[in-house]
Design a protein around this motif. Structure first.
Motif, mmCIF file in Angstrom:
data_model
loop_
_atom_site.group_PDB
_atom_site.id
_atom_site.type_symbol
_atom_site.label_atom_id
_atom_site.label_comp_id
_atom_site.label_asym_id
_atom_site.label_seq_id
_atom_site.Cartn_x
_atom_site.Cartn_y
_atom_site.Cartn_z
ATOM 1 N N ILE A 274 0.853 -1.181 0.000
ATOM 2 C CA ILE A 274 0.000 0.000 0.000
ATOM 3 C C ILE A 274 0.889 1.232 0.000
ATOM 4 O O ILE A 274 1.962 1.229 0.626
ATOM 5 C CB ILE A 274 -0.950 0.000 1.226
ATOM 6 N N SER A 275 0.484 2.255 -0.725
ATOM 7 C CA SER A 275 1.312 3.454 -0.851
ATOM 8 C C SER A 275 0.937 4.482 0.212
ATOM 9 O O SER A 275 -0.130 4.417 0.829
ATOM 10 C CB SER A 275 1.144 4.070 -2.244
ATOM 11 N N ALA A 276 1.819 5.457 0.393
ATOM 12 C CA ALA A 276 1.553 6.542 1.343
ATOM 13 C C ALA A 276 0.319 7.335 0.910
ATOM 14 O O ALA A 276 -0.469 7.789 1.744
ATOM 15 C CB ALA A 276 2.772 7.455 1.445
ATOM 16 N N THR A 277 0.135 7.485 -0.409
ATOM 17 C CA THR A 277 -1.033 8.227 -0.913
ATOM 18 C C THR A 277 -2.333 7.514 -0.556
ATOM 19 O O THR A 277 -3.303 8.155 -0.133
ATOM 20 C CB THR A 277 -0.936 8.395 -2.441
ATOM 21 N N GLU A 278 -2.364 6.184 -0.713
ATOM 22 C CA GLU A 278 -3.567 5.423 -0.344
ATOM 23 C C GLU A 278 -3.863 5.549 1.146
ATOM 24 O O GLU A 278 -5.019 5.736 1.550
ATOM 25 C CB GLU A 278 -3.383 3.949 -0.712
ATOM 26 N N LEU A 279 -2.822 5.433 1.965
ATOM 27 C CA LEU A 279 -3.011 5.560 3.411
ATOM 28 C C LEU A 279 -3.465 6.968 3.767
ATOM 29 O O LEU A 279 -4.308 7.150 4.658
ATOM 30 C CB LEU A 279 -1.709 5.220 4.132
ATOM 31 N N HIS A 280 -2.933 7.963 3.084
ATOM 32 C CA HIS A 280 -3.332 9.349 3.319
ATOM 33 C C HIS A 280 -4.817 9.535 3.022
ATOM 34 O O HIS A 280 -5.559 10.167 3.794
ATOM 35 C CB HIS A 280 -2.489 10.283 2.443
ATOM 36 N N GLU A 281 -5.299 8.966 1.923
ATOM 37 C CA GLU A 281 -6.720 9.066 1.557
ATOM 38 C C GLU A 281 -7.598 8.373 2.590
ATOM 39 O O GLU A 281 -8.664 8.890 2.965
ATOM 40 C CB GLU A 281 -6.950 8.459 0.173
ATOM 41 N N GLN A 282 -7.183 7.197 3.060
ATOM 42 C CA GLN A 282 -7.964 6.477 4.068
ATOM 43 C C GLN A 282 -8.062 7.263 5.361
ATOM 44 O O GLN A 282 -9.133 7.352 5.971
ATOM 45 C CB GLN A 282 -7.340 5.107 4.335
ATOM 46 N N LEU A 283 -6.961 7.853 5.787
ATOM 47 C CA LEU A 283 -6.964 8.615 7.040
ATOM 48 C C LEU A 283 -7.822 9.870 6.918
ATOM 49 O O LEU A 283 -8.561 10.219 7.843
ATOM 50 C CB LEU A 283 -5.529 8.987 7.430
ATOM 51 N N CYS A 284 -7.741 10.540 5.780
ATOM 52 C CA CYS A 284 -8.576 11.732 5.562
ATOM 53 C C CYS A 284 -10.055 11.361 5.580
ATOM 54 O O CYS A 284 -10.883 12.080 6.148
ATOM 55 C CB CYS A 284 -8.210 12.407 4.236
ATOM 56 N N SER A 285 -10.390 10.231 4.958
ATOM 57 C CA SER A 285 -11.788 9.779 4.949
ATOM 58 C C SER A 285 -12.274 9.433 6.344
ATOM 59 O O SER A 285 -13.452 9.553 6.651
ATOM 60 C CB SER A 285 -11.945 8.554 4.032
ATOM 61 N N ALA A 286 -11.339 8.994 7.204
ATOM 62 C CA ALA A 286 -11.690 8.660 8.579
ATOM 63 C C ALA A 286 -11.676 9.881 9.484
ATOM 64 O O ALA A 286 -11.915 9.767 10.693
ATOM 65 C CB ALA A 286 -10.724 7.607 9.118
ATOM 66 N N GLY A 287 -11.395 11.062 8.915
ATOM 67 C CA GLY A 287 -11.415 12.292 9.711
ATOM 68 C C GLY A 287 -10.078 12.665 10.314
ATOM 69 O O GLY A 287 -10.003 13.613 11.099
ATOM 70 N N LEU A 288 -9.000 11.959 9.946
ATOM 71 C CA LEU A 288 -7.661 12.282 10.454
ATOM 72 C C LEU A 288 -6.925 13.077 9.385
ATOM 73 O O LEU A 288 -6.353 12.514 8.452
ATOM 74 C CB LEU A 288 -6.892 11.002 10.791
ATOM 75 N N GLN A 289 -6.987 14.382 9.507
ATOM 76 C CA GLN A 289 -6.410 15.258 8.501
ATOM 77 C C GLN A 289 -4.921 15.467 8.762
ATOM 78 O O GLN A 289 -4.539 16.143 9.715
ATOM 79 C CB GLN A 289 -7.136 16.610 8.485
ATOM 80 N N ARG A 290 -4.082 14.856 7.941
ATOM 81 C CA ARG A 290 -2.637 15.032 8.007
ATOM 82 C C ARG A 290 -2.131 15.213 6.580
ATOM 83 O O ARG A 290 -2.670 14.617 5.633
ATOM 84 C CB ARG A 290 -1.946 13.801 8.630
ATOM 85 N N ASP A 291 -1.076 16.016 6.418
ATOM 86 C CA ASP A 291 -0.545 16.192 5.067
ATOM 87 C C ASP A 291 0.238 14.956 4.650
ATOM 88 O O ASP A 291 0.700 14.168 5.486
ATOM 89 C CB ASP A 291 0.325 17.450 4.978
ATOM 90 N N LEU A 292 0.392 14.799 3.348
ATOM 91 C CA LEU A 292 1.025 13.600 2.794
ATOM 92 C C LEU A 292 2.460 13.449 3.273
ATOM 93 O O LEU A 292 2.915 12.334 3.556
ATOM 94 C CB LEU A 292 0.980 13.656 1.260
ATOM 95 N N ARG A 293 3.173 14.541 3.403
ATOM 96 C CA ARG A 293 4.573 14.457 3.824
ATOM 97 C C ARG A 293 4.678 13.910 5.249
ATOM 98 O O ARG A 293 5.593 13.128 5.551
ATOM 99 C CB ARG A 293 5.227 15.840 3.733
#
Length: 327
Positions: A27-46
């Motif tokens: 799984i890529s960092a981008t996929e994990l970033h999208e999942q976390l944002c969808s779950a309400g955990l707003q963090r930047d990709l970096r």
């Protein structure tokens, strides 16, 4: 000046990432970033990328850096943590939920669960111990009671916007095409989502109105979430809306329905009654006399017509508190 995350936030983020890193695929960092944002955990990709770099050095996590985007997964024999592991029962439950609840859960929630769904499918497919749980998926099925129909096509992004607005109590701007092909633009208050057979319906109130309407999602041409939120009407209940027959194209009018039906055609009504006050009497000529208090709807009309000549003496009257109906 950007606020630095505290220790609790950092630990929370690390645990959420560990839970979502799969064992049998990358799984890529981008996929994990999208999942976390969808779950309400707003963090930047970096930030996600830095956390993954750190976790891959501290845990048995494999990082594939041969090409970008980098892929992450638990190593084959890694013990991992108790957090990312799903039991056989949990894997089965999640797989069934993905199959049957995907249109009844907010799109953002389903997106945030992608990693768990993938892990559940992988667990059932790869583990020799999961044979019974895997076989269970082929042993159960939800079956409709009418002629099967393919679901109508819903424009991309419509369900996501509708379900997320409903989840967060946000106004929704829509373009809706009615049955005559006329398109109207409106701002609506989403109050409920219902699946009727293969179709999905949004129950909503138009701005400045206090009555509810059901809109078929496949007729929505556009749906945009507003930043404005609304206070959900305390008097509205989706179960009561359904009980009033609104999804059956009725207006909530209760009637006392009586009819006679051939025994073979009406036998199922002795097992699955029309209502809690249904009364049945067997007639001498092999027919059944039925009386029940029901909601008057077009669906009821279609149901009665479906019996053709095997039903007779259909009568309707205003519902009463108590009635013998000649039975």
């Amino acid at each position: 000046m950007t606020r630095r995350p505290d220790t609790a936030e950092t630990v929370h983020l690390a645990l959420e990432l560990l839970r979502r890193i799969p064992r049998n695929r990358k799984i890529s960092a981008t996929e994990l970033h999208e999942q976390l944002c969808s779950a309400g955990l707003q963090r930047d990709l970096r930030t996600i990328q830095r956390q993954l770099e750190m976790l891959s050095t501290q845990f048995d996590i494999e990082r594939d850096d041969r090409s970008k985007p980098y892929g992450y997964r638990w190593k084959e024999r890694a013990n991992g943590l108790s957090v990312p592991m799903l039991s056989e029962q949990e894997s089965l439950l999640l797989t069934l939920a993905e199959q049957y609840l995907q249109k009844l859960l907010p799109a953002s929630l389903m997106k945030s669960m992608d990693g768990f769904f993938a892990q559940a499918r992988s667990n059932l497919a790869s583990s020799e111990k999961s044979g019974q749980a895997r076989d269970w998926l082929s042993k159960v099925r939800v079956i409709g009671t009418t002629q099967p129909l393919l679901p109508p096509s819903i424009k991309p992004g419509i369900f996501e916007s509708v379900s997320n607005a409903l989840y967060g109590d946000h106004w929704l701007r829509i373009d809706y095409k009615n049955a005559n092909g006329k398109v109207n633009s409106a701002e609506v208050m989403p109050l409920g989502l219902a699946q009727q057979g293969p179709r999905l319906y949004l129950v909503c109130r138009y701005r400045s109105y206090d009555n509810e309407r059901s809109l078929a999602l496949h007729r929505l041409q556009k749906a945009e979430i507003s930043s404005m939120r609304f206070e959900r009407p305390k008097e509205f209940r989706l179960d009561r809306y359904d009980d009033d027959g609104r999804f059956g194209f009725g207006n909530g009018r209760r009637i006392r329905l009586t009819f006679e039906i051939e025994n073979d055609a009406g036998l199922h009504l002795t097992e699955s009654p029309l209502s809690s006050d249904q009364r049945v009497r067997r007639l001498h000529d092999g027919w059944l006399a039925i009386a029940a208090t029901v909601t008057e709807t077009e669906v009821l009309d279609w149901w009665l017509l479906g019996f053709g000549t095997r039903i007779r003496k259909i009568r309707r009257s205003a519902a009463r508190v108590s009635s013998k109906d000649g039975l």
